[in-house]
Design a protein around this motif. Sequence first.
Motif, PDB file in Angstrom:
ATOM      1  N   PRO A   1       0.830  -1.213   0.000  1.00 58.20           N
ATOM      2  CA  PRO A   1       0.000   0.000   0.000  1.00 58.20           C
ATOM      3  C   PRO A   1       0.863   1.261   0.000  1.00 58.20           C
ATOM      4  N   PHE A   2       0.399   2.279  -0.634  1.00 56.87           N
ATOM      5  CA  PHE A   2       1.014   3.601  -0.776  1.00 56.87           C
ATOM      6  C   PHE A   2       2.291   3.565  -1.628  1.00 56.87           C
TER       7      PHE A   2
ATOM      8  N   ILE B   1       1.716   3.261  -5.460  1.00 57.24           N
ATOM      9  CA  ILE B   1       1.438   4.436  -6.289  1.00 57.24           C
ATOM     10  C   ILE B   1       2.702   4.840  -7.054  1.00 57.24           C
TER      11      ILE B   1
ATOM     12  N   PHE C   1      -4.438   5.295 -11.330  1.00 58.97           N
ATOM     13  CA  PHE C   1      -4.301   4.853  -9.943  1.00 58.97           C
ATOM     14  C   PHE C   1      -3.810   5.981  -9.050  1.00 58.97           C
TER      15      PHE C   1
ATOM     16  N   ASN D   1      -6.031   7.952  -5.781  1.00 60.40           N
ATOM     17  CA  ASN D   1      -5.590   8.121  -4.404  1.00 60.40           C
ATOM     18  C   ASN D   1      -5.575   9.567  -3.933  1.00 60.40           C
TER      19      ASN D   1
ATOM     20  N   THR E   1      -9.778   3.229 -13.395  1.00 61.10           N
ATOM     21  CA  THR E   1      -8.665   2.434 -12.895  1.00 61.10           C
ATOM     22  C   THR E   1      -8.913   0.949 -13.128  1.00 61.10           C
TER      23      THR E   1
END
Length: 155
Positions: free
Chosen positions: A63-64, A67, A108, A112, A127
């Motif tokens: 996660p994170f 990106i 994507f 976010n 997405t």
Amino acid sequence: MEELINSPEYQKILPYIYILLSGFILLLFLLIYLSILGRKTLLLIKKENRCVTPEQSWLLLLPFFHIYWNFIFMRRLVDSLNNEFYDRKEEVEENPTQMNGYFYAWSFLVLNLPLPAFIFFVTFLLTIVSIILYIAKINEYKKQLESSPRLDNSF
């Protein structure tokens, strides 16, 4: 707490919560499949032609960090495919998977960002569509790598 659950407002949004949750589960499965497909594709490429190791495809699930890693992995996969097809002397489009990869990575990234609900929903749909197109393009080149003979210069 029970009053909140039984309130009419909560009951009104409950179906939307299920739809949203289903969408995120679908996105998670697509990300897992993208990682597996990326790894399998990289394993078909000779070691000296790889710009990213097959094990690094699992970083797409963090996660994170995902990106940022979308852009890096996509670019390195494009370079690896270019190198391999050049060595095999096969004609393919210039920078294979790049257009679909950028479309997915940017959608994507936008997903976010803190956006109003409608824009978030449209971006979420984009997405999902873009990751499916990206997976299809990678799968196309993976099948091409599997079907063409490797030109090894070691006799």
